[in-house]
Design an enzyme around this catalytic site. Structure first.
Site, PDB file in Angstrom:
ATOM      1  N   HIS A 154       0.700  -1.127  -0.046  1.00 48.64           N
ATOM      2  CA  HIS A 154      -0.127   0.010   0.073  1.00 48.64           C
ATOM      3  C   HIS A 154       0.945   1.230   0.101  1.00 48.64           C
ATOM      4  CE1 HIS A 154      -3.096   3.067   1.214  1.00 48.64           C
ATOM      5  NE2 HIS A 154      -4.043   2.168   0.923  1.00 48.64           N
ATOM      6  N   HIS A 155       0.227   2.086  -0.926  1.00 49.18           N
ATOM      7  CA  HIS A 155       1.285   3.581  -0.949  1.00 49.18           C
ATOM      8  C   HIS A 155       1.332   4.222   0.516  1.00 49.18           C
ATOM      9  CE1 HIS A 155       3.353   6.710  -3.090  1.00 49.18           C
ATOM     10  NE2 HIS A 155       2.975   6.420  -4.052  1.00 49.18           N
ATOM     11  N   SER A 156       0.536   3.999   1.462  1.00 49.71           N
ATOM     12  CA  SER A 156       0.737   4.728   2.614  1.00 49.71           C
ATOM     13  C   SER A 156       2.079   4.121   3.314  1.00 49.71           C
ATOM     14  CB  SER A 156      -0.468   4.271   3.452  1.00 49.71           C
ATOM     15  OG  SER A 156      -0.680   2.978   3.899  1.00 49.71           O
TER      16      SER A 156
END
Length: 436
Positions: free
Chosen positions: A84-86
């Site tokens: 996930h980009h987070s």
């Protein structure tokens, strides 16, 4: 992993430590043996593309490792790492992954990465030899001060112009015109297909040296040429027409942690000061689409655009403005700002540098690295990833809009070929001009 405080209104997610169950994260899918035998490359492509339709489980850490144990045209097996980009931006994730690998030449050593380039001056000022007299020294100092002031004023002006365009784009006041390249509404919810092609880094460096520019300039020129070929073939419009489409580029602003530091952090399990995650600004890069008789004209124009963008603090301003919007108005406002920027541009572009030597992952030699992304409102995202003596071109596309995405890959390969063939003529012409 990320958690929310359900008792707090408009709560933002927070990171907390948790126990990791590897069975939740390492996935070995059972695929149809007939499909993997008949066309293994298509089977790999189909499976990786299917991941773009599957939501991630937010009750566990947001990463997965998919092991695809069947041979393809390029490798004996494949591993798809979905994060996930987070968790982090592309540069952070690549650095962390490289810290998990070892050099193939020396399995006990970390891989070698190209040295980080030092940021150069905004404008290179050609200095004349210093004069011996006091008056000459004073004139030299005065000229240097004047050059610095001019460079600062140019930097300030370019930053103001770029920031104004960015704000107008994010606020829906300025947007790219609809074309065959621009996403249709709802593309962020549709499946993405990830296709790739290997390019020669030596060929790209040859063009770089012939044109006295950078590798990134050459990649921008190749992209402009390929998109031009695709656009005019799809539309059938006159070769005399030209247009500009804009690309959103995410710029990493945090100093990249060394892989030695990251490897030490993972081995010890202790915080050693290594910082990774998301600290990115945005930059809008224009691509000029046109038919040029001289293929190197695409590189020449791209070099001019890149040099202009280097004389701007656009990415720094956009990072801090996004940070302030997040702090003052919350995550929804920051997400709306980001979405507006993507929705009113045509494509995304990235270029990352990888190891200069072959590396091992869990004792297995890595043949190529192919990054991709999805979930943003672009139908076309272009990634370049260097590794050893090659560059992997990866296109993340909305297949409903780009059913001929493999033909678009051919456009990139053909554009590099034409530019490579034309580059020596430019170099020879320059040498002849020097002799005369």
């Amino acid at each position: 992993m990320q958690v929310f405080n359900e008792f707090e209104k408009d709560a933002r997610p927070k990171w907390v430590r948790t126990a990791v169950n590897l069975d939740d994260h390492i996935i070995v899918p059972e695929l149809d043996p007939a499909a993997t035998s008949a066309d293994p490359d298509r089977a790999l492509e189909d499976y990786v593309s299917s991941l773009s339709t599957r939501p991630m489980d937010h009750s566990i850490p947001l990463w997965e490792v998919h092991v695809l144990d069947f041979p393809t045209a390029e490798a004996a097996a494949a591993v798809a790492l979905r994060v996930h980009h987070s968790v982090g931006d592309g540069v952070s994730m690549l650095s962390l992954f490289m810290a998990c690998t070892r050099s193939a030449a020396d399995p006990g050593a970390l891989p070698a990465l190209p040295p980080a380039r030092r940021p150069g001056p905004v404008h290179a000022v050609r200095r004349r030899p210093p004069l011996s007299s006091p008056a000459g020294a004073f004139l030299d100092a005065l000229a240097a001060l004047a050059a610095w002031v001019v460079a600062l004023l140019v930097l300030a002006w370019h930053t103001v112009v770029d920031v104004a365009r960015f704000v107008a784009t994010a606020a829906s006041l300025l947007g790219d015109a609809p074309t065959v390249l621009k996403a249709q509404e709802g593309t962020e919810f549709r499946p993405k297909r990830f296709v790739n092609r290997t390019l020669s880094l030596d060929d790209i460096k040859f063009v770089k040296n012939a044109m006295s520019c950078t590798v990134n300039d050459v990649l921008l020129g190749i992209t402009s040429a390929a998109l031009s070929r695709y656009y005019f073939r799809k539309t059938g419009e006159s070769d005399n027409k030209s247009l500009t489409v804009r690309s959103a580029v995410l710029v990493n602003l945090r100093p990249t942690p060394g892989i030695q530091t990251l490897a030490s952090m993972m081995e010890s399990g202790k915080d050693n000061g290594a910082r990774w995650g998301n600290k990115i600004g945005y930059m809008l890069i224009p691509f000029h689409l046109a038919r040029h008789e001289d293929p190197v004209e695409y590189v020449r124009r791209a070099t001019k655009v890149a040099r202009r963008k280097k004389s701007s603090m656009e990415s720094v301003f956009t990072f801090w403005s996004g940070y302030m919007v997040l702090k003052l108005f919350g995550i929804k406002a920051a997400a709306a700002l980001c979405y507006g920027m993507f929705a009113h541009t045509t494509l995304s572009f990235s270029n990352m540098v990888g190891p200069t030597e072959q590396v091992l992952f869990c004792g297995n030699p890595i043949v190529y690295i192919a990054p991709g992304t999805y979930g943003h409102p672009h139908a076309l995202t272009i990634h370049y990833q260097s590794y050893m003596n090659k560059v992997k071109l990866v296109l993340s596309v909305d297949e409903s809009q780009f059913p001929d995405c493999h033909q678009l890959l051919d456009d990139f390969a053909e554009s590099l070929k034409l530019i490579l063939e034309a580059a020596p003529r430019k170099q020879e012409a320059a040498q002849v001009g020097t002799r005369s």
